[in-house]
Design a protein around this motif. Structure first.
Motif, PDB file in Angstrom:
ATOM      1  N   ALA A   1      39.033  46.784  35.104  1.00  0.00           N
ATOM      2  CA  ALA A   1      38.616  45.288  35.004  1.00  0.00           C
ATOM      3  C   ALA A   1      39.620  44.307  35.312  1.00  0.00           C
ATOM      4  O   ALA A   1      39.233  43.382  36.197  1.00  0.00           O
ATOM      5  CB  ALA A   1      37.971  44.798  33.573  1.00  0.00           C
ATOM      6  N   LEU A   2      41.005  44.771  35.025  1.00  0.00           N
ATOM      7  CA  LEU A   2      41.821  43.827  35.802  1.00  0.00           C
ATOM      8  C   LEU A   2      42.030  43.665  37.084  1.00  0.00           C
ATOM      9  O   LEU A   2      42.098  42.642  37.964  1.00  0.00           O
ATOM     10  CB  LEU A   2      43.304  44.218  34.982  1.00  0.00           C
ATOM     11  N   VAL A   3      41.790  45.030  37.750  1.00  0.00           N
ATOM     12  CA  VAL A   3      41.815  45.079  39.183  1.00  0.00           C
ATOM     13  C   VAL A   3      40.914  44.274  39.589  1.00  0.00           C
ATOM     14  O   VAL A   3      40.924  43.613  40.820  1.00  0.00           O
ATOM     15  CB  VAL A   3      42.079  46.574  39.493  1.00  0.00           C
ATOM     16  N   CYS A   4      39.550  44.637  39.155  1.00  0.00           N
ATOM     17  CA  CYS A   4      38.574  43.867  39.877  1.00  0.00           C
ATOM     18  C   CYS A   4      38.476  42.318  39.607  1.00  0.00           C
ATOM     19  O   CYS A   4      38.377  41.434  40.386  1.00  0.00           O
ATOM     20  CB  CYS A   4      37.329  44.185  38.939  1.00  0.00           C
ATOM     21  N   HIS A   5      39.347  41.618  38.772  1.00  0.00           N
ATOM     22  CA  HIS A   5      39.409  40.587  38.450  1.00  0.00           C
ATOM     23  C   HIS A   5      40.294  39.803  39.362  1.00  0.00           C
ATOM     24  O   HIS A   5      40.421  38.669  40.034  1.00  0.00           O
ATOM     25  CB  HIS A   5      39.872  40.020  37.245  1.00  0.00           C
ATOM     26  N   VAL A   6      41.496  40.932  39.728  1.00  0.00           N
ATOM     27  CA  VAL A   6      42.404  40.186  40.627  1.00  0.00           C
ATOM     28  C   VAL A   6      41.779  40.339  42.174  1.00  0.00           C
ATOM     29  O   VAL A   6      42.113  39.071  42.858  1.00  0.00           O
ATOM     30  CB  VAL A   6      43.576  41.261  40.692  1.00  0.00           C
ATOM     31  N   GLU A   7      40.873  41.147  42.410  1.00  0.00           N
ATOM     32  CA  GLU A   7      40.282  41.306  43.585  1.00  0.00           C
ATOM     33  C   GLU A   7      39.365  40.016  43.813  1.00  0.00           C
ATOM     34  O   GLU A   7      39.209  39.475  44.921  1.00  0.00           O
ATOM     35  CB  GLU A   7      39.523  42.475  43.863  1.00  0.00           C
ATOM     36  N   SER A   8      38.513  39.665  42.811  1.00  0.00           N
ATOM     37  CA  SER A   8      37.769  38.631  42.909  1.00  0.00           C
ATOM     38  C   SER A   8      38.577  37.094  43.087  1.00  0.00           C
ATOM     39  O   SER A   8      38.139  36.285  43.832  1.00  0.00           O
ATOM     40  CB  SER A   8      37.049  38.450  41.395  1.00  0.00           C
ATOM     41  N   ALA A   9      39.864  37.011  42.394  1.00  0.00           N
ATOM     42  CA  ALA A   9      40.880  35.917  42.653  1.00  0.00           C
ATOM     43  C   ALA A   9      40.981  35.783  44.219  1.00  0.00           C
ATOM     44  O   ALA A   9      41.535  34.815  44.928  1.00  0.00           O
ATOM     45  CB  ALA A   9      41.939  35.755  41.722  1.00  0.00           C
ATOM     46  N   ASN A  10      41.480  37.181  44.894  1.00  0.00           N
ATOM     47  CA  ASN A  10      41.771  37.111  46.104  1.00  0.00           C
ATOM     48  C   ASN A  10      40.696  36.700  47.001  1.00  0.00           C
ATOM     49  O   ASN A  10      41.052  36.121  48.340  1.00  0.00           O
ATOM     50  CB  ASN A  10      42.319  38.791  46.394  1.00  0.00           C
ATOM     51  N   ARG A  11      39.524  36.892  46.624  1.00  0.00           N
ATOM     52  CA  ARG A  11      38.450  36.676  47.433  1.00  0.00           C
ATOM     53  C   ARG A  11      38.054  35.212  47.760  1.00  0.00           C
ATOM     54  O   ARG A  11      37.494  34.671  48.479  1.00  0.00           O
ATOM     55  CB  ARG A  11      37.259  37.556  47.253  1.00  0.00           C
ATOM     56  N   ASP A  12      38.393  34.684  46.376  1.00  0.00           N
ATOM     57  CA  ASP A  12      38.007  32.976  46.284  1.00  0.00           C
ATOM     58  C   ASP A  12      38.823  32.202  46.836  1.00  0.00           C
ATOM     59  O   ASP A  12      40.078  31.850  46.143  1.00  0.00           O
ATOM     60  CB  ASP A  12      37.826  33.011  44.522  1.00  0.00           C
ATOM     61  N   SER A  13      38.777  31.828  47.929  1.00  0.00           N
ATOM     62  CA  SER A  13      39.754  30.694  48.716  1.00  0.00           C
ATOM     63  C   SER A  13      40.222  29.532  47.746  1.00  0.00           C
ATOM     64  O   SER A  13      41.125  29.007  48.212  1.00  0.00           O
ATOM     65  CB  SER A  13      39.291  30.462  50.232  1.00  0.00           C
TER      66      SER A  13
END
Length: 259
Positions: free
Chosen positions: A37-49
């Motif tokens: 979940a932590l990795v998924c959340h980091v990826e979500s933050a990366n995608r959200d400009s």
């Protein structure tokens, strides 16, 4: 406290994404699903400009605050390597995050959680906290990317103390060693985090995020001069640089767009 434990929570507000460890009654120990979940959340933050700062924090018990006790020891089965690799993957993802990252350490930090905090760009701790890396006391050789990050951030002498003595270090010593960038009273932690987030949000995103990555490369001894030059050149003709010069000339706050 109501027991509504879960994998890490994720929220975004006003340019700041927050990941919250959410197993306070079990000292925020991390299970396999928590790491995923932590990795998924980091990826979500990366995608959200719109996200320019990523805060890692935790719900803690007021009478025994622990930011995280690290990996759940019961999760080490026959294939211990897989569990270690999952933890390393989560910490490395955090270290490579596009936004500036801030660890809001509302309590003590143990085991692998020491590296999750080190993977962040800044760490704000609270009076009364301690840190301990017990790998040697458990018979475990720590994963190399975490050791490399520790040496790059704290230096070899401090890293030796953490890994080879497995002794607890108090808040004042963590500040002196450079593990903590700021030390505050528990009641002041949220305000300190908001202040740091506001500092980042006032700056030019393209410049900040590019320099963050270049500093990361330099700290780990990774020579990527072409990448560094490309990040630099990208700011030369950017709208943000033009806006920064105009704001300076007009003596007004700059309004950056990240372009």
């Amino acid at each position: 406290m109501h027991d509504d434990a879960s994998s890490p929570l994720y929220a975004v507000r006003d340019g700041v994404a927050t990941i919250t460890l959410n197993r306070p009654r079990h000292r925020n120990r991390l299970h396999d699903e928590d790491l995923r979940a932590l990795v998924c959340h980091v990826e979500s933050a990366n995608r959200d400009s719109s996200v320019r700062v990523l805060v890692l924090n935790a719900r803690v018990l007021p009478d025994a605050p622990v930011f995280s006790a690290g990996f759940h020891l019961g999760g080490f089965g026959a294939d211990a390597g897989a569990a270690v690799d999952a933890f390393a993957h989560a910490a490395d993802a955090l270290a490579r995050a596009r936004p500036v990252t801030v660890a809001a350490l509302a309590g003590s930090v143990y085991g692998g959680a020491t590296d999750l905090a080190l993977a962040c760009d800044f760490r704000i701790g609270v009076q009364g906290m301690e840190l301990r890396m017990p790998a040697a006391a458990l018979g475990l050789h720590y994963y190399p990317s975490g050791m490399r990050r520790c040496v790059a951030t704290l230096g070899l002498s401090a890293a030796r103390r953490l890994f080879l003595f497995a002794e607890p270090l108090g808040a004042a010593e963590l500040l002196a060693l450079g593990y903590l960038d700021e030390l505050v009273e528990p009641a002041d932690l949220d305000a300190a985090v908001r202040r740091r987030c506001a500092q980042v949000l006032a700056l030019a995103p393209l410049a900040v995020q590019g320099m963050k990555q270049t500093l990361h490369d330099i700290a780990l001894g990774e020579r990527r001069p072409d990448d560094w030059r490309a990040r630099e050149v990208a700011t030369h003709a950017s709208r943000d640089f033009a806006e920064g010069r105009a704001a300076f000339a007009e003596r007004r706050p700059a309004r950056f767009e990240g372009r």
